[in-house]
Enzyme design. Structure first.
Site, PDB file in Angstrom:
ATOM      1  N   SER A 115       0.835  -1.201   0.000  1.00 16.95           N
ATOM      2  CA  SER A 115       0.000   0.000   0.000  1.00 16.95           C
ATOM      3  C   SER A 115       0.875   1.259   0.000  1.00 16.95           C
ATOM      4  CB  SER A 115      -0.968  -0.064   1.188  1.00 16.95           C
ATOM      5  OG  SER A 115      -2.020   0.827   1.002  1.00 16.95           O
TER       6      SER A 115
ATOM      7  N   ASP B 260      -9.559  -3.464  -6.290  1.00 17.10           N
ATOM      8  CA  ASP B 260      -8.741  -2.499  -5.562  1.00 17.10           C
ATOM      9  C   ASP B 260      -8.684  -1.202  -6.363  1.00 17.10           C
ATOM     10  OD1 ASP B 260      -6.827  -1.034  -4.227  1.00 17.10           O
ATOM     11  OD2 ASP B 260      -5.183  -2.451  -4.563  1.00 17.10           O
TER      12      ASP B 260
ATOM     13  N   HIS C  39      -7.679  -4.810  -1.684  1.00 15.00           N
ATOM     14  CA  HIS C  39      -6.570  -4.028  -1.158  1.00 15.00           C
ATOM     15  C   HIS C  39      -6.277  -4.413   0.297  1.00 15.00           C
ATOM     16  CE1 HIS C  39      -3.862  -0.603  -1.244  1.00 15.00           C
ATOM     17  NE2 HIS C  39      -4.177  -0.435   0.023  1.00 15.00           N
TER      18      HIS C  39
END
Ligand SMILES: *[C@@H]1O[C@H](CO)[C@@H](O)[C@H](O)[C@H]1NC(C)=O
Ligand SMILES: *[C@@H]1O[C@H](CO)[C@@H](O)[C@H](O)[C@H]1NC(C)=O
Ligand SMILES: *[C@@H]1O[C@H](CO)[C@@H](O)[C@H](O)[C@H]1NC(C)=O
Length: 280
Positions: free
Chosen positions: A68, A220, A250
């Site tokens: 991320s 995502d 995600h």
């Protein structure tokens, strides 16, 4: 870092590796580039020969990894080191898990398709990204409208042009629209800084990047950032292993410890560890 302690220990045990987790400073208390500077600082410190020797690290087998926003930092640090004559060639591989890689265009197809989640919403991700730059709401409001970039940034849009770089399959029925520029009176020079958006480096700088592992998840919002990076890296000849997780969401790697275990997260973790075992 407690959030990653389990994954880091798992990696260390599985691979008999030394894992360093960087507890970088966070925005908005510490805005850009504090987090990045912390990462660069720690990694440069660690890459000193006496430090590597102390931890008995094989200096030919070093990988930088992040997920991320950590993936954004990992991508940026790798670019900076690879384009720094004192560190060129020191990193063997980078592993990027569903990173965000640009802020220029906040309406990529995946940003539209998954604007309401799962996990990340468009509003949430834009808010977080803007807070890394400034607490000034003007930027946030403009970025939500995708009208936040200055006129002089036009030449950078070719680096994030999904019409050029997204495989047909992911364009779906979305129609590319040219950027709306110069609407924001306030000026935020960092918006055009590749240390904020790693997709903004040119092909010459991309070319020197090491072996790359990228995980993208279908469901995502940040998916297309990574798909564009995969295309751009492959176009300049960088070796990329791209793992696209069809049922992926995600942050799946975060669900590999109590109290939440997702098979999905464990699967991604195991694929990643196997890749490291074979490639590092
Ligand atoms: C993006 O790519 C499309 C298709 O190649 C092109 O028509 C458009 O002008 C490009 N836009 C920018 C800003 O690079
Ligand atoms: C931006 O500046 C122009 C010219 O000074 C002004 O007319 C306009 O109202 C300003 N826009 C905003 C949103 O402040
Ligand atoms: C790529 O970017 C670097 C750093 O900004 C610059 O020195 C170089 O001239 C650029 N190369 C091309 C082909 O634009």
């Amino acid at each position: 870092i407690s959030a990653y302690d389990d994954l880091n220990r798992w990696t260390a045990n599985k691979l008999d590796a030394v894992v360093v987790g960087i507890d970088y400073r966070l925005a908005p208390q510490y805005p850009f580039p504090a987090a990045l500077e912390d990462c660069v600082h720690v990694i440069k410190f660690f890459l000193q020969e006496n430090v590597l020797a102390k931890y008995r690290v094989d200096l030919t087998r070093i990988c930088i990894m992040g997920d991320s926003s950590g993936g954004t930092l990992a991508a940026t640090v790798t670019q900076l080191l690879q384009n720094d004559p004192s560190f060129k060639g020191r990193i063997k591989a980078q592993a990027l898990m569903y990173p965000g890689l640009q802020l220029l265009d906040t309406l990529l197809p995946s940003h539209q398709e998954y604007q309401h989640g799962p996990i990340l919403t468009r509003e949430m991700i834009i808010k977080l990204a803007c807070l890394y730059v400034t607490e000034d709401k003007v930027l946030l409001q403009a970025a939500l409208r995708n009208e936040h970039m200055p006129t002089e940034s036009r030449h950078l849009f070719k680096f994030v042009n999904w019409s050029d770089f997204l495989p047909e399959k992911y364009k779906k029925n979305y129609v590319y629209t040219e950027p709306v520029l110069g609407k924001l009176n306030a000026s935020y020079p960092v918006l055009v800084d590749s240390r904020l958006c790693p997709l903004l480096v040119n092909d010459t700088q991309l070319q020197s990047l090491p072996l790359t592992y990228i995980v993208t998840c279908e469901h995502d919002l940040l998916r297309d950032d990574s798909l564009i990076y995969v295309s751009r890296l492959r176009n300049v000849g960088v070796k990329v292993t791209h793992e696209h997780i069809e049922k992926g969401i995600h942050g799946a790697l975060s669900f590999t410890k109590a109290p939440v275990f997702l098979n999905l997260g464990l699967k991604i973790r195991d694929k990643y560890i196997n890749w490291l075992e074979e490639n590092l």
